[in-house]
Write a protein that holds these residues in place. Sequence first.
Motif, PDB file in Angstrom:
ATOM      1  N   SER A 193     -73.742  50.790  44.000  1.00  5.03           N
ATOM      2  CA  SER A 193     -74.925  50.714  43.015  1.00  5.03           C
ATOM      3  C   SER A 193     -73.907  50.578  41.851  1.00  5.03           C
ATOM      4  O   SER A 193     -72.776  50.453  41.662  1.00  5.03           O
ATOM      5  N   ASP A 194     -74.734  50.602  40.600  1.00  4.80           N
ATOM      6  CA  ASP A 194     -73.951  50.524  39.520  1.00  4.80           C
ATOM      7  C   ASP A 194     -73.141  51.645  39.222  1.00  4.80           C
ATOM      8  O   ASP A 194     -72.159  51.733  38.299  1.00  4.80           O
ATOM      9  N   LYS A 195     -73.571  53.024  39.844  1.00  9.03           N
ATOM     10  CA  LYS A 195     -72.789  54.070  39.500  1.00  9.03           C
ATOM     11  C   LYS A 195     -71.584  54.616  40.568  1.00  9.03           C
ATOM     12  O   LYS A 195     -70.956  55.010  40.388  1.00  9.03           O
ATOM     13  N   LEU A 196     -71.898  53.886  41.984  1.00 11.85           N
ATOM     14  CA  LEU A 196     -71.083  54.355  42.768  1.00 11.85           C
ATOM     15  C   LEU A 196     -70.314  53.130  43.492  1.00 11.85           C
ATOM     16  O   LEU A 196     -70.846  52.113  43.787  1.00 11.85           O
ATOM     17  N   SER A 197     -68.980  53.326  43.510  1.00 15.97           N
ATOM     18  CA  SER A 197     -68.112  52.486  44.578  1.00 15.97           C
ATOM     19  C   SER A 197     -67.062  53.211  45.422  1.00 15.97           C
ATOM     20  O   SER A 197     -67.036  54.410  44.794  1.00 15.97           O
ATOM     21  N   ALA A 198     -66.752  52.555  46.534  1.00  9.72           N
ATOM     22  CA  ALA A 198     -65.817  53.348  47.568  1.00  9.72           C
ATOM     23  C   ALA A 198     -65.060  52.270  48.166  1.00  9.72           C
ATOM     24  O   ALA A 198     -65.603  50.970  48.509  1.00  9.72           O
ATOM     25  N   GLY A 199     -63.923  52.667  48.557  1.00 10.79           N
ATOM     26  CA  GLY A 199     -63.166  51.680  49.418  1.00 10.79           C
ATOM     27  C   GLY A 199     -61.903  52.218  49.741  1.00 10.79           C
ATOM     28  O   GLY A 199     -61.390  53.642  49.858  1.00 10.79           O
ATOM     29  N   LEU A 200     -60.806  51.328  49.846  1.00 11.25           N
ATOM     30  CA  LEU A 200     -59.427  51.712  50.336  1.00 11.25           C
ATOM     31  C   LEU A 200     -58.237  51.557  49.030  1.00 11.25           C
ATOM     32  O   LEU A 200     -58.357  50.415  48.663  1.00 11.25           O
ATOM     33  N   ALA A 201     -57.489  52.632  48.835  1.00  9.64           N
ATOM     34  CA  ALA A 201     -56.676  52.290  47.735  1.00  9.64           C
ATOM     35  C   ALA A 201     -55.216  52.555  48.385  1.00  9.64           C
ATOM     36  O   ALA A 201     -54.938  53.211  49.320  1.00  9.64           O
ATOM     37  N   PHE A 202     -54.444  51.804  47.777  1.00 13.98           N
ATOM     38  CA  PHE A 202     -53.003  51.852  48.181  1.00 13.98           C
ATOM     39  C   PHE A 202     -52.054  51.727  47.022  1.00 13.98           C
ATOM     40  O   PHE A 202     -52.390  51.338  45.843  1.00 13.98           O
ATOM     41  N   GLY A 203     -50.797  51.968  47.383  1.00 12.68           N
ATOM     42  CA  GLY A 203     -49.649  52.004  46.168  1.00 12.68           C
ATOM     43  C   GLY A 203     -48.315  52.070  46.453  1.00 12.68           C
ATOM     44  O   GLY A 203     -47.933  52.356  47.836  1.00 12.68           O
ATOM     45  N   TYR A 204     -47.528  52.252  45.756  1.00 11.66           N
ATOM     46  CA  TYR A 204     -46.204  52.247  45.950  1.00 11.66           C
ATOM     47  C   TYR A 204     -45.295  53.121  44.552  1.00 11.66           C
ATOM     48  O   TYR A 204     -45.824  52.499  43.344  1.00 11.66           O
ATOM     49  N   GLN A 205     -44.652  54.032  44.675  1.00 13.08           N
ATOM     50  CA  GLN A 205     -43.734  54.575  43.556  1.00 13.08           C
ATOM     51  C   GLN A 205     -42.464  54.855  43.904  1.00 13.08           C
ATOM     52  O   GLN A 205     -42.303  55.454  45.119  1.00 13.08           O
ATOM     53  N   ASP A 206     -41.375  54.874  43.124  1.00 16.31           N
ATOM     54  CA  ASP A 206     -40.079  54.782  43.329  1.00 16.31           C
ATOM     55  C   ASP A 206     -39.444  55.676  42.269  1.00 16.31           C
ATOM     56  O   ASP A 206     -39.787  55.601  41.052  1.00 16.31           O
ATOM     57  N   TYR A 207     -38.873  56.958  42.932  1.00 14.41           N
ATOM     58  CA  TYR A 207     -38.319  57.951  41.988  1.00 14.41           C
ATOM     59  C   TYR A 207     -36.860  58.029  42.188  1.00 14.41           C
ATOM     60  O   TYR A 207     -36.397  57.944  43.245  1.00 14.41           O
TER      61      TYR A 207
END
Length: 206
Positions: A64-78
């Motif tokens: 809807s205009d208010k709600l979205s959902a799905g799959l998130a992904f990422g990468y971080q190097d320390y």
Amino acid sequence: MKKIKIIIAVLSAICLSHPAMAQQGTLKLDLNYNYSLPEGGFKSGLVNDNSSRGFMGALMYSFSDKLSAGLAFGYQDYYQKYPRAVYSTSKTQDISAVLTNSIQQTPLLLKAKYFPLTASYLKPYISLGAGANVIQFDQYLGEFGGGQTNVGFRTQGGLGLLIPFSKFSSSGVNLGANYDYAPYNKFGYSNLNSLNIQAGVTINMR
């Protein structure tokens, strides 16, 4: 494990809460540069330096205009190299060496966004995510050491702002920040928590 099940159940309920509007939804791709600040035991015990080497992305479906959902992904190097010091390797042996910590985190999360002010041009949102965190940890005393890969739990909560490219566009510039809780019970450490600042774009796929 109980916390993981509860959070995933909440996210699943959110995703399924508007089935009648699913046909009217759009698919969006978020692509964000991620600047990460280690927090708590992560900062005091492993890495003092902030990390500018990261990104976060997400494939989100708008229910809807208010709600979205799905799959998130990422990468971080320390990465952290400490000055030469004397370290105890056993009860009877000390070594003078440079300590180097190298940590990479790769999260894969179920994520939901809630937009409370859909009538405004600027669209603030609240986000919540939970899932898995692949952790590569390498530690060296001088030239001696090694690494280990583990999979842990990760959850995050955040605030953000979507600035549409135009009045009638659902694509735009994305600005946000989130706090990530990432337990890590290895080698005497307790967590890899971080505060993250993000900037990027949201692209309407269809």
